[in-house]
Write an enzyme that holds these catalytic residues in place. Structure first.
Site, mmCIF file in Angstrom:
data_model
loop_
_atom_site.group_PDB
_atom_site.id
_atom_site.type_symbol
_atom_site.label_atom_id
_atom_site.label_comp_id
_atom_site.label_asym_id
_atom_site.label_seq_id
_atom_site.Cartn_x
_atom_site.Cartn_y
_atom_site.Cartn_z
ATOM 1 N N ASP A 170 0.796 -1.229 0.000
ATOM 2 C CA ASP A 170 0.000 0.000 0.000
ATOM 3 C C ASP A 170 0.832 1.285 0.000
ATOM 4 O O ASP A 170 0.275 2.375 -0.074
ATOM 5 C CB ASP A 170 -0.958 0.014 1.196
ATOM 6 C CG ASP A 170 -0.219 0.214 2.511
ATOM 7 O OD1 ASP A 170 1.022 0.185 2.529
ATOM 8 O OD2 ASP A 170 -0.896 0.405 3.536
ATOM 9 N N TYR A 265 10.633 4.285 1.116
ATOM 10 C CA TYR A 265 11.449 3.282 1.810
ATOM 11 C C TYR A 265 12.923 3.340 1.419
ATOM 12 O O TYR A 265 13.771 2.793 2.134
ATOM 13 C CB TYR A 265 10.889 1.874 1.569
ATOM 14 C CG TYR A 265 9.816 1.517 2.571
ATOM 15 C CD1 TYR A 265 10.149 0.988 3.805
ATOM 16 C CD2 TYR A 265 8.472 1.751 2.300
ATOM 17 C CE1 TYR A 265 9.184 0.682 4.748
ATOM 18 C CE2 TYR A 265 7.491 1.455 3.228
ATOM 19 C CZ TYR A 265 7.853 0.917 4.455
ATOM 20 O OH TYR A 265 6.897 0.622 5.388
HETATM 21 P P1 NAD Z 1 -1.066 -7.380 14.042
HETATM 22 O O1 NAD Z 1 -0.025 -8.040 14.856
HETATM 23 O O2 NAD Z 1 -2.028 -6.466 14.673
HETATM 24 O O3 NAD Z 1 -1.934 -8.530 13.338
HETATM 25 C C1 NAD Z 1 -1.416 -9.666 12.794
HETATM 26 C C2 NAD Z 1 -2.267 -10.874 13.172
HETATM 27 O O4 NAD Z 1 -1.675 -12.027 12.536
HETATM 28 C C3 NAD Z 1 -2.284 -11.175 14.679
HETATM 29 O O5 NAD Z 1 -3.612 -11.251 15.142
HETATM 30 C C4 NAD Z 1 -1.576 -12.506 14.788
HETATM 31 O O6 NAD Z 1 -2.081 -13.337 15.800
HETATM 32 C C5 NAD Z 1 -1.810 -13.107 13.420
HETATM 33 N N1 NAD Z 1 -0.883 -14.182 13.061
HETATM 34 C C6 NAD Z 1 0.438 -14.240 13.301
HETATM 35 N N2 NAD Z 1 0.944 -15.371 12.811
HETATM 36 C C7 NAD Z 1 -0.075 -16.044 12.223
HETATM 37 C C8 NAD Z 1 -0.165 -17.284 11.546
HETATM 38 N N3 NAD Z 1 0.908 -18.059 11.343
HETATM 39 N N4 NAD Z 1 -1.369 -17.674 11.090
HETATM 40 C C9 NAD Z 1 -2.454 -16.905 11.283
HETATM 41 N N5 NAD Z 1 -2.425 -15.714 11.911
HETATM 42 C C10 NAD Z 1 -1.246 -15.299 12.380
HETATM 43 O O7 NAD Z 1 -0.316 -6.675 12.829
HETATM 44 P P2 NAD Z 1 -0.713 -5.429 11.916
HETATM 45 O O8 NAD Z 1 0.132 -4.269 12.288
HETATM 46 O O9 NAD Z 1 -2.168 -5.245 11.884
HETATM 47 O O10 NAD Z 1 -0.184 -5.891 10.498
HETATM 48 C C11 NAD Z 1 -0.600 -7.061 9.867
HETATM 49 C C12 NAD Z 1 0.239 -7.330 8.645
HETATM 50 O O11 NAD Z 1 -0.095 -6.466 7.578
HETATM 51 C C13 NAD Z 1 1.733 -7.167 8.866
HETATM 52 O O12 NAD Z 1 2.424 -8.176 8.152
HETATM 53 C C14 NAD Z 1 2.017 -5.836 8.237
HETATM 54 O O13 NAD Z 1 3.370 -5.684 7.901
HETATM 55 C C15 NAD Z 1 1.122 -5.936 7.049
HETATM 56 N N6 NAD Z 1 0.851 -4.699 6.316
HETATM 57 C C16 NAD Z 1 1.228 -4.672 5.028
HETATM 58 C C17 NAD Z 1 1.011 -3.580 4.256
HETATM 59 C C18 NAD Z 1 1.517 -3.578 2.852
HETATM 60 O O14 NAD Z 1 1.744 -2.561 2.276
HETATM 61 N N7 NAD Z 1 1.788 -4.722 2.239
HETATM 62 C C19 NAD Z 1 0.358 -2.475 4.802
HETATM 63 C C20 NAD Z 1 -0.044 -2.514 6.141
HETATM 64 C C21 NAD Z 1 0.197 -3.645 6.888
HETATM 65 C C1 G6P Z 2 3.397 1.000 4.849
HETATM 66 C C2 G6P Z 2 3.995 -0.161 4.134
HETATM 67 C C3 G6P Z 2 3.633 -1.432 4.853
HETATM 68 C C4 G6P Z 2 4.086 -1.356 6.286
HETATM 69 C C5 G6P Z 2 3.480 -0.159 6.953
HETATM 70 C C6 G6P Z 2 4.079 0.029 8.339
HETATM 71 O O1 G6P Z 2 2.008 0.968 4.741
HETATM 72 O O2 G6P Z 2 3.587 -0.270 2.798
HETATM 73 O O3 G6P Z 2 4.231 -2.514 4.170
HETATM 74 O O4 G6P Z 2 3.708 -2.518 6.985
HETATM 75 O O5 G6P Z 2 3.759 0.995 6.216
HETATM 76 O O6 G6P Z 2 3.281 0.869 9.060
HETATM 77 P P1 G6P Z 2 3.329 0.953 10.639
HETATM 78 O O7 G6P Z 2 2.323 1.982 10.937
HETATM 79 O O8 G6P Z 2 2.943 -0.442 11.155
HETATM 80 O O9 G6P Z 2 4.712 1.305 11.010
HETATM 81 MN MN MN Z 3 4.258 -2.289 1.987
#
Ligand code: NAD
Ligand code: G6P
Ligand code: MN
Length: 442
Positions: A170, A265
């Site tokens: 994102d 980044y």
């Molecule tokens: P969070 O810790 O609040 O939530 C993650 C959830 O995953 C938790 O409830 C945890 O119990 C669960 N989990 C962990 N291991 C697991 C497994 N093996 N099987 C099933 N569930 C499992 O984290 P968050 O800050 O809400 O972020 C969630 C994810 O989204 C992270 O990987 C974050 O980096 C990602 N993210 C990616 C983008 C992107 O641009 N690609 C943007 C925002 C967040």
């Molecule tokens: C951006 C990136 C994600 C990353 C997030 C971290 O959205 O694209 O890949 O997980 O920033 O944000 P945070 O608020 O968890 O530091």
């Molecule tokens: Mn990302």
């Protein structure tokens, strides 16, 4: 229109409520008959699920809703798995960030040693979910935005080459919203872009409006002065002071190559000394997120559960996460929308490793994606990308082979780490901290 069944993996994620509410706002273009949550932490998921159940009952009682830690129940009868898991949760993110800082190296969720450590934890978690999805719903698509997406994508390219998984990020979405507003447009959807790189490691080389007019000059003028700071975007996600600093720092990253516009980044690779100087080794981004986003989301969930109503707010639809609906709708309804995805290069960037996972524009439809050729890239970007892609590939090889040597090489090769000595000190600490999460290394 197809009536879809969706499982959200990482049901206990801080992003889950925002995504559920966002899905509800998009039912006209992406109809949903069923939503399920899956997580391996029953307790954490239950809080989010019970609050979402209240919201769903009030706003869309026709949608069947359930939550589970059982894979068969979660992954049967689904069309899409939206995956955002964080293996090891914030407790491990905090270690990923703080251990490198002990040795004067930056601590970041997805970049440098922290991202490598997180990658070593995520690969197994993602493969488990992907395998369960294929077992119980062989026609389903996994839309993955679990991090570190670059390493996860390389792992699935290598280990599950035929799986229906699409990896997306994102960060470009938010940056494109900002650039659209800089150019006086109302939405990123009014722009057509050329972009190349790796995940969290890329550059825009061309940006046009719908009439084909070049928007680069006006956007560059802003970025040269302010980075991305001061530009509006619909996202509620990247709004804290630490993010403002990152947006402003893009000015210095841009100065290195004013022919392109960089992803934010890149600051971690091009200005790592600056990042370390501006870090507090005792209070990192993981702490900020636990003190703000996690606390706010879980407090709001508890309030909704107690009151028995979601009216009065507390949880908001995550507007900028609608890119996930764009992606799902493109597949369900064959919209042919153009989006940035993390895909096998295979010639799309002509002068770059065909086996690298690259982030480039693709056209999306019922049968998946078609890549848009990005031609040849300049030497500066190519050199940086070759180093970074080698890091990502070495991490996956280390995970597959249980190789200490390859992980040491990966850390040493990371542009964020000054020497093999420091790499080894960090690695040995990370191995200790990640017991039970990483495969044993020898
Ligand atoms: P969070 O810790 O609040 O939530 C993650 C959830 O995953 C938790 O409830 C945890 O119990 C669960 N989990 C962990 N291991 C697991 C497994 N093996 N099987 C099933 N569930 C499992 O984290 P968050 O800050 O809400 O972020 C969630 C994810 O989204 C992270 O990987 C974050 O980096 C990602 N993210 C990616 C983008 C992107 O641009 N690609 C943007 C925002 C967040
Ligand atoms: C951006 C990136 C994600 C990353 C997030 C971290 O959205 O694209 O890949 O997980 O920033 O944000 P945070 O608020 O968890 O530091
Ligand atoms: Mn990302």
């Amino acid at each position: 229109m197809k009536n879809n069944s969706v499982v959200i993996a990482g049901g206990g994620s801080t992003f889950t409520p925002g995504i559920v509410l966002m899905l509800l706002e998009n039912l006209e273009r992406f109809p949903i008959r069923q939503i399920k949550f899956y997580d391996n932490d029953a307790e954490r998921q239950e809080v989010v699920a019970k609050a979402c159940a209240v919201a769903l009952r009030e706003r869309a009682p026709e949608i069947a809703f359930s939550y589970t830690t059982d894979k068969k129940e979660a992954f049967s009868d689904i069309d899409f798995c939206m995956a955002h898991i964080r293996v090891g949760k914030y407790a491990m993110r905090e270690k990923d960030e703080k251990i490198p800082l002990k040795y004067g190296v930056l601590g970041q969720e997805t970049c440098g040693p922290g991202g490598i450590a997180y990658g070593m934890r995520s690969i197994g978690g993602i493969l488990e979910i992907l395998d369960a999805m294929e077992k119980y719903s062989p026609d389903a698509w996994m839309l993955n935005y679990s991090n570190p997406a670059a390493i996860v994508a390389e792992a699935t390219r290598r280990l599950r080459p035929n799986s229906k998984i699409l990896n997306i990020c994102d960060m470009p979405i938010d940056l494109m919203e900002k650039m659209a507003s800089i150019a006086g447009l109302t939405s990123r959807k009014e722009m057509s872009v050329r972009y190349y790189g790796l995940n969290h490691f890329g550059w825009w080389s061309d940006i046009r409006d719908s009439k084909g007019n070049d928007l680069m000059p006006v956007i560059k003028a802003h970025v040269a002065k302010h980075g991305f700071a001061g530009a509006a975007s619909a996202t509620e996600q990247h709004v804290e002071q630490s993010w403002n600093d990152t947006f402003a720092k893009a000015k210095d990253v841009f100065a290195l190559d004013p022919d392109t516009i960089p992803n934010t980044y890149l600051k971690y690779y091009l200005f790592p000394d600056y990042v370390v100087e501006h870090s507090d080794p005792n209070h990192t981004r993981a702490n900020e997120v636990m003190e703000h986003r996690e606390k706010n989301v879980f407090t709001a969930c508890h309030t909704i559960i107690e009151k028995g109503t979601a009216a009065g707010g507390g949880l908001e639809a995550d507007v900028h996460a609608s890119y996930i609906v764009d992606l799902a709708t493109a597949i369900a309804e064959n919209t042919r929308e153009r989006m940035l995805l993390i895909v096998p290069n295979e010639g799309a960037i002509e002068n770059f490793d065909p086996e690298a996972m690259v982030e480039i524009p693709c056209i999306l439809g019922k049968n998946g994606y078609e890549k848009i050729n990005m031609g040849k890239i300049p030497r500066f970007q190519k050199g940086l990308m070759e180093q970074q892609v080698a890091v990502e590939k070495l991490v996956v090889e280390a995970w597959v082979e249980g190789s200490y040597k390859k992980l040491w090489q990966a850390l040493t090769l990371s542009k964020t780490v000054p020497s093999a000595r420091i790499a080894k000190l960090i690695l040995d600490d990370l191995i200790d901290a990640n017991k039970g999460y990483w495969p044993p290394l020898s």
